[in-house]
Design a protein around this motif. Structure first.
Motif, PDB file in Angstrom:
ATOM      1  N   GLN A  40       8.420  -2.987  -0.606  1.00  6.77           N
ATOM      2  CA  GLN A  40       7.741  -4.113  -1.261  1.00  6.77           C
ATOM      3  C   GLN A  40       6.743  -4.805  -0.332  1.00  6.77           C
ATOM      4  O   GLN A  40       6.634  -6.030  -0.303  1.00  6.77           O
ATOM      5  CB  GLN A  40       8.759  -5.098  -1.821  1.00  6.77           C
ATOM      6  CG  GLN A  40       9.674  -4.455  -2.835  1.00  6.77           C
ATOM      7  CD  GLN A  40      10.808  -5.345  -3.262  1.00  6.77           C
ATOM      8  OE1 GLN A  40      11.210  -6.270  -2.561  1.00  6.77           O
ATOM      9  NE2 GLN A  40      11.351  -5.066  -4.438  1.00  6.77           N
ATOM     10  N   VAL A  41       6.011  -3.991   0.415  1.00  2.53           N
ATOM     11  CA  VAL A  41       4.991  -4.507   1.336  1.00  2.53           C
ATOM     12  C   VAL A  41       3.722  -4.877   0.579  1.00  2.53           C
ATOM     13  O   VAL A  41       3.017  -5.813   0.944  1.00  2.53           O
ATOM     14  CB  VAL A  41       4.673  -3.453   2.428  1.00  2.53           C
ATOM     15  CG1 VAL A  41       3.521  -3.888   3.309  1.00  2.53           C
ATOM     16  CG2 VAL A  41       5.910  -3.175   3.260  1.00  2.53           C
ATOM     17  N   LEU A  42       3.432  -4.166  -0.503  1.00  2.00           N
ATOM     18  CA  LEU A  42       2.164  -4.311  -1.209  1.00  2.00           C
ATOM     19  C   LEU A  42       2.322  -5.054  -2.524  1.00  2.00           C
ATOM     20  O   LEU A  42       3.394  -5.076  -3.121  1.00  2.00           O
ATOM     21  CB  LEU A  42       1.579  -2.925  -1.480  1.00  2.00           C
ATOM     22  CG  LEU A  42       1.474  -2.018  -0.258  1.00  2.00           C
ATOM     23  CD1 LEU A  42       1.108  -0.616  -0.676  1.00  2.00           C
ATOM     24  CD2 LEU A  42       0.488  -2.579   0.733  1.00  2.00           C
ATOM     25  N   GLY A  43       1.216  -5.638  -2.981  1.00  2.00           N
ATOM     26  CA  GLY A  43       1.196  -6.318  -4.268  1.00  2.00           C
ATOM     27  C   GLY A  43      -0.228  -6.400  -4.791  1.00  2.00           C
ATOM     28  O   GLY A  43      -1.193  -6.293  -4.029  1.00  2.00           O
ATOM     29  N   PRO A  44      -0.379  -6.586  -6.106  1.00  2.00           N
ATOM     30  CA  PRO A  44      -1.716  -6.671  -6.698  1.00  2.00           C
ATOM     31  C   PRO A  44      -2.377  -8.011  -6.400  1.00  2.00           C
ATOM     32  O   PRO A  44      -1.717  -9.026  -6.223  1.00  2.00           O
ATOM     33  CB  PRO A  44      -1.454  -6.500  -8.188  1.00  2.00           C
ATOM     34  CG  PRO A  44      -0.052  -6.981  -8.375  1.00  2.00           C
ATOM     35  CD  PRO A  44       0.674  -6.667  -7.102  1.00  2.00           C
ATOM     36  N   MET A  45      -3.690  -7.969  -6.347  1.00  2.00           N
ATOM     37  CA  MET A  45      -4.491  -9.170  -6.126  1.00  2.00           C
ATOM     38  C   MET A  45      -5.759  -9.038  -6.968  1.00  2.00           C
ATOM     39  O   MET A  45      -6.355  -7.960  -7.024  1.00  2.00           O
ATOM     40  CB  MET A  45      -4.851  -9.280  -4.637  1.00  2.00           C
ATOM     41  CG  MET A  45      -5.747 -10.447  -4.297  1.00  2.00           C
ATOM     42  SD  MET A  45      -6.069 -10.579  -2.511  1.00  2.00           S
ATOM     43  CE  MET A  45      -7.194  -9.223  -2.238  1.00  2.00           C
ATOM     44  N   ASP A  46      -6.153 -10.102  -7.632  1.00  2.00           N
ATOM     45  CA  ASP A  46      -7.391 -10.092  -8.413  1.00  2.00           C
ATOM     46  C   ASP A  46      -8.567 -10.497  -7.545  1.00  2.00           C
ATOM     47  O   ASP A  46      -8.460 -11.425  -6.738  1.00  2.00           O
ATOM     48  CB  ASP A  46      -7.297 -11.047  -9.599  1.00  2.00           C
ATOM     49  CG  ASP A  46      -6.370 -10.541 -10.680  1.00  2.00           C
ATOM     50  OD1 ASP A  46      -6.154  -9.313 -10.750  1.00  2.00           O
ATOM     51  OD2 ASP A  46      -5.857 -11.369 -11.463  1.00  2.00           O
TER      52      ASP A  46
END
Length: 89
Positions: A40-46
């Protein structure tokens, strides 16, 4: 200073490479890296595209301390957006 290294199960030397950054200009927001990371290192960003008056999703590093240095995210990235670093101890 020395670089953090370890051993593979077979006894070979291994140097972890930790995700340092993602180039938002290259990222197409496909999510392959997100699916590859079990930590869970990454996540979405707008990101706002003011030129086209639109928004697009890219991936970002949201929990860098969770990274174990496997580089699986970069291996799955079709656009080679990732920059990696080693850890000096």
């Amino acid at each position: 200073m020395a670089v953090l290294t370890g051993k593979t199960r077979g006894g070979a030397d291994w140097t972890p490479t930790f995700a340092e950054s993602i180039d938002p200009e290259k990222c197409i927001g496909c999510g392959r890296c997100y699916k590859a990371c079990s930590r869970q290192v990454l996540g979405p960003m707008d990101i706002e595209d003011e030129e086209n008056y639109s928004t697009r999703m890219v991936m970002s590093i949201v929990a860098p301390d969770n990274c174990i240095g496997c580089a699986g995210c970069g291996v799955t990235c079709p656009k080679k957006c990732f920059t990696f670093t080693t850890l000096e101890i």
